[in-house]
Design an enzyme around this catalytic site. Structure first.
Site, PDB file in Angstrom:
ATOM      1  N   GLY A  84      -3.942 -45.819 -11.252  1.00 46.24           N
ATOM      2  CA  GLY A  84      -4.602 -44.991 -12.255  1.00 46.24           C
ATOM      3  C   GLY A  84      -5.302 -43.807 -11.623  1.00 46.24           C
ATOM      4  N   ASP A  88     -11.332 -36.086 -15.489  1.00 45.83           N
ATOM      5  CA  ASP A  88     -12.465 -36.021 -16.415  1.00 45.83           C
ATOM      6  C   ASP A  88     -12.773 -34.586 -16.851  1.00 45.83           C
ATOM      7  OD1 ASP A  88     -12.630 -38.719 -15.837  1.00 45.83           O
ATOM      8  OD2 ASP A  88     -14.605 -38.630 -14.905  1.00 45.83           O
ATOM      9  N   TYR A 147      -8.836 -40.900 -20.367  1.00 44.05           N
ATOM     10  CA  TYR A 147      -8.902 -42.168 -19.614  1.00 44.05           C
ATOM     11  C   TYR A 147      -9.283 -43.327 -20.534  1.00 44.05           C
ATOM     12  CZ  TYR A 147     -10.366 -45.084 -15.545  1.00 44.05           C
ATOM     13  OH  TYR A 147     -10.529 -46.071 -14.594  1.00 44.05           O
ATOM     14  N   LYS A 151      -6.928 -46.533 -21.116  1.00 40.96           N
ATOM     15  CA  LYS A 151      -7.414 -47.861 -20.721  1.00 40.96           C
ATOM     16  C   LYS A 151      -7.553 -48.777 -21.939  1.00 40.96           C
ATOM     17  CE  LYS A 151      -7.653 -47.231 -16.258  1.00 40.96           C
ATOM     18  NZ  LYS A 151      -6.800 -48.027 -15.350  1.00 40.96           N
ATOM     19  N   PRO A 177     -12.734 -53.645 -15.082  1.00 36.27           N
ATOM     20  CA  PRO A 177     -13.797 -53.436 -14.101  1.00 36.27           C
ATOM     21  C   PRO A 177     -14.853 -52.482 -14.653  1.00 36.27           C
ATOM     22  CG  PRO A 177     -11.616 -52.984 -13.156  1.00 36.27           C
ATOM     23  CD  PRO A 177     -11.459 -53.072 -14.637  1.00 36.27           C
TER      24      PRO A 177
HETATM   25  N1  CAA Z   1     -23.658 -37.957 -22.411  1.00 31.72           N
HETATM   26  C1  CAA Z   1     -24.070 -36.911 -23.147  1.00 31.72           C
HETATM   27  N2  CAA Z   1     -24.004 -35.648 -22.709  1.00 31.72           N
HETATM   28  C2  CAA Z   1     -23.479 -35.427 -21.491  1.00 31.72           C
HETATM   29  C3  CAA Z   1     -23.033 -36.474 -20.671  1.00 31.72           C
HETATM   30  C4  CAA Z   1     -23.146 -37.795 -21.180  1.00 31.72           C
HETATM   31  N3  CAA Z   1     -22.742 -38.843 -20.472  1.00 31.72           N
HETATM   32  N4  CAA Z   1     -22.544 -35.953 -19.519  1.00 31.72           N
HETATM   33  C5  CAA Z   1     -22.699 -34.606 -19.614  1.00 31.72           C
HETATM   34  N5  CAA Z   1     -23.260 -34.287 -20.794  1.00 31.72           N
HETATM   35  C6  CAA Z   1     -23.589 -32.981 -21.311  1.00 31.72           C
HETATM   36  C7  CAA Z   1     -24.349 -32.147 -20.306  1.00 31.72           C
HETATM   37  O1  CAA Z   1     -25.728 -32.479 -20.344  1.00 31.72           O
HETATM   38  C8  CAA Z   1     -24.095 -30.721 -20.819  1.00 31.72           C
HETATM   39  O2  CAA Z   1     -24.908 -30.462 -21.912  1.00 31.72           O
HETATM   40  P1  CAA Z   1     -25.484 -28.973 -22.153  1.00 31.72           P
HETATM   41  O3  CAA Z   1     -24.292 -28.076 -22.249  1.00 31.72           O
HETATM   42  O4  CAA Z   1     -26.264 -29.101 -23.413  1.00 31.72           O
HETATM   43  O5  CAA Z   1     -26.340 -28.703 -20.932  1.00 31.72           O
HETATM   44  C9  CAA Z   1     -22.655 -30.842 -21.353  1.00 31.72           C
HETATM   45  O6  CAA Z   1     -22.400 -32.246 -21.545  1.00 31.72           O
HETATM   46  C10 CAA Z   1     -21.613 -30.293 -20.399  1.00 31.72           C
HETATM   47  O7  CAA Z   1     -21.861 -30.842 -19.131  1.00 31.72           O
HETATM   48  P2  CAA Z   1     -21.313 -30.138 -17.841  1.00 31.72           P
HETATM   49  O8  CAA Z   1     -21.559 -28.666 -17.874  1.00 31.72           O
HETATM   50  O9  CAA Z   1     -21.789 -30.926 -16.661  1.00 31.72           O
HETATM   51  O10 CAA Z   1     -19.757 -30.291 -18.028  1.00 31.72           O
HETATM   52  P3  CAA Z   1     -18.710 -30.382 -16.879  1.00 31.72           P
HETATM   53  O11 CAA Z   1     -17.457 -29.827 -17.428  1.00 31.72           O
HETATM   54  O12 CAA Z   1     -19.201 -29.779 -15.637  1.00 31.72           O
HETATM   55  O13 CAA Z   1     -18.542 -31.963 -16.574  1.00 31.72           O
HETATM   56  C11 CAA Z   1     -18.216 -34.289 -16.957  1.00 31.72           C
HETATM   57  C12 CAA Z   1     -18.759 -32.978 -17.520  1.00 31.72           C
HETATM   58  C13 CAA Z   1     -16.827 -34.100 -16.353  1.00 31.72           C
HETATM   59  C14 CAA Z   1     -18.070 -35.244 -18.121  1.00 31.72           C
HETATM   60  C15 CAA Z   1     -19.184 -34.818 -15.899  1.00 31.72           C
HETATM   61  O14 CAA Z   1     -20.441 -35.012 -16.509  1.00 31.72           O
HETATM   62  C16 CAA Z   1     -18.739 -36.132 -15.313  1.00 31.72           C
HETATM   63  O15 CAA Z   1     -17.965 -36.176 -14.368  1.00 31.72           O
HETATM   64  N6  CAA Z   1     -19.210 -37.256 -15.855  1.00 31.72           N
HETATM   65  C17 CAA Z   1     -18.841 -38.583 -15.356  1.00 31.72           C
HETATM   66  C18 CAA Z   1     -17.799 -39.169 -16.235  1.00 31.72           C
HETATM   67  C19 CAA Z   1     -17.546 -40.554 -15.743  1.00 31.72           C
HETATM   68  O16 CAA Z   1     -18.369 -41.461 -15.839  1.00 31.72           O
HETATM   69  N7  CAA Z   1     -16.344 -40.780 -15.201  1.00 31.72           N
HETATM   70  C20 CAA Z   1     -16.031 -42.059 -14.661  1.00 31.72           C
HETATM   71  C21 CAA Z   1     -15.224 -41.860 -13.424  1.00 31.72           C
HETATM   72  S1  CAA Z   1     -15.006 -43.389 -12.545  1.00 31.72           S
HETATM   73  C22 CAA Z   1     -13.897 -44.224 -13.446  1.00 31.72           C
HETATM   74  O17 CAA Z   1     -13.356 -43.754 -14.394  1.00 31.72           O
HETATM   75  C23 CAA Z   1     -13.610 -45.614 -13.009  1.00 31.72           C
HETATM   76  C24 CAA Z   1     -13.879 -46.566 -14.077  1.00 31.72           C
HETATM   77  O18 CAA Z   1     -12.957 -47.120 -14.660  1.00 31.72           O
HETATM   78  C25 CAA Z   1     -15.270 -46.924 -14.425  1.00 31.72           C
END
Ligand code: CAA
Length: 241
Positions: A84, A88, A147, A151, A177
């Site tokens: 996988g 994001d 994703y 999933k 997981p």
């Molecule tokens: N809840 C609510 N709001 C959120 C948020 C959340 N979880 N995350 C970000 N935001 C908001 C930010 O605060 C921002 O708000 P404002 O515009 O009002 O300031 C807005 O969303 C945009 O945020 P960014 O400018 O940071 O946007 P970006 O394009 O740079 O990135 C993202 C956003 C890609 C989602 C980044 O926050 C990120 O990578 N998040 C993690 C996502 C995640 O948990 N992925 C898991 C990967 S691991 C995996 O997938 C394995 C598994 O199975 C568990």
């Protein structure tokens, strides 16, 4: 005779831990990988297993890979659909390509692999299919519409296939997981990851071995009555009935 297991994405991260655990349990292990030759070589040498490079999103490439595995190790008895990727992005920035890649690699791959070992499992009246989903397929995750959809799709697929495989000795289960200490999770922005860890009651990321031991159990004869199940392994970050 020992059984043959195929672990897709089996040379790194959770998949590598699964490969290692299955070797220790005495299985013949085929670890598939897509691109990282150096990691695959290291894994093959360290675990003493065969590694197979093919794209799980490509049905014909999977067919060719499976033919080679069966030639080398015999028919595949246990499939662990683990491969996988993440792409994001908040939905308003998500491209069709980001959507399609994740659907193809994380979900359609499970069709491509399972469909091509299914008839053999039915003929032999024994099989194990273990789909590696995610906490984010259960609860959804901001930035992961692709994703989370893929999933969640694996969970639905497992529930349907469990009913089809039941009379043929094939179990089909999903493992979800939580956040596990792998390169994929370490790629999450640091500040975001800190917040995620704070939301895990156990107070830490999971270990890949903690997913592998669940897979080993589901693959065993002892787990014959567990099918269609969704096994949550997430440190109580998301509790579901
Ligand atoms: N809840 C609510 N709001 C959120 C948020 C959340 N979880 N995350 C970000 N935001 C908001 C930010 O605060 C921002 O708000 P404002 O515009 O009002 O300031 C807005 O969303 C945009 O945020 P960014 O400018 O940071 O946007 P970006 O394009 O740079 O990135 C993202 C956003 C890609 C989602 C980044 O926050 C990120 O990578 N998040 C993690 C996502 C995640 O948990 N992925 C898991 C990967 S691991 C995996 O997938 C394995 C598994 O199975 C568990």
């Amino acid at each position: 005779m020992s059984k043959t297991v195929l672990v897709t994405g089996g040379t790194r991260g959770i998949g590598r831990a699964i490969s290692e655990t299955m070797v220790k349990k005495g299985y013949k292990v085929a670890a598939n990988y897509a691109g990282n030759d150096a990691a695959a070589k290291e894994c093959a040498e360290a675990l003493g297993i065969n590694v197979y490079k093919f794209d799980v999103a490509d049905y014909d490439a999977v067919g060719a890979g499976l033919a080679q595995i069966e030639k080398d190790l015999g028919p595949v008895d246990v499939v662990i659909n683990n491969a996988g990727v993440t792409r994001d992005a908040p939905f308003h920035k998500m491209s069709l390509d980001q959507w399609q890649q994740v659907i193809d690699i994380d979900l359609t791959s499970a069709f491509n692999v399972t469909r091509q070992v299914w008839d053999g499992m039915r003929e032999r009246n024994w099989g194990r299919v273990i789909n590696i989903s995610s906490i984010n397929g259960q609860k959804g995750q901001f930035g992961q519409a692709n994703y989370s959809a893929a999933k969640a799709g694996l969970i639905g697929m497992s529930k349907a296939l469990a009913q089809e495989g039941a009379k043929k000795g094939i179990t089909v289960n999903t493992v979800c997981p939580g956040y596990i200490d792998t390169e994929m999770v370490q790629a999450v922005p640091e500040k975001v990851l800190e917040g995620i860890i704070a939301s895990i009651p156990v107070g830490r990321l999971g270990k890949a071995e903690e997913i592998a031991s669940m897979c080993a159990y589901l693959a065993s004869d002892e787990a014959a009555f567990i099918t269609g199940a969704t096994m949550t392994v997430n440190g109580a970050q998301y509790i579901t009935g």
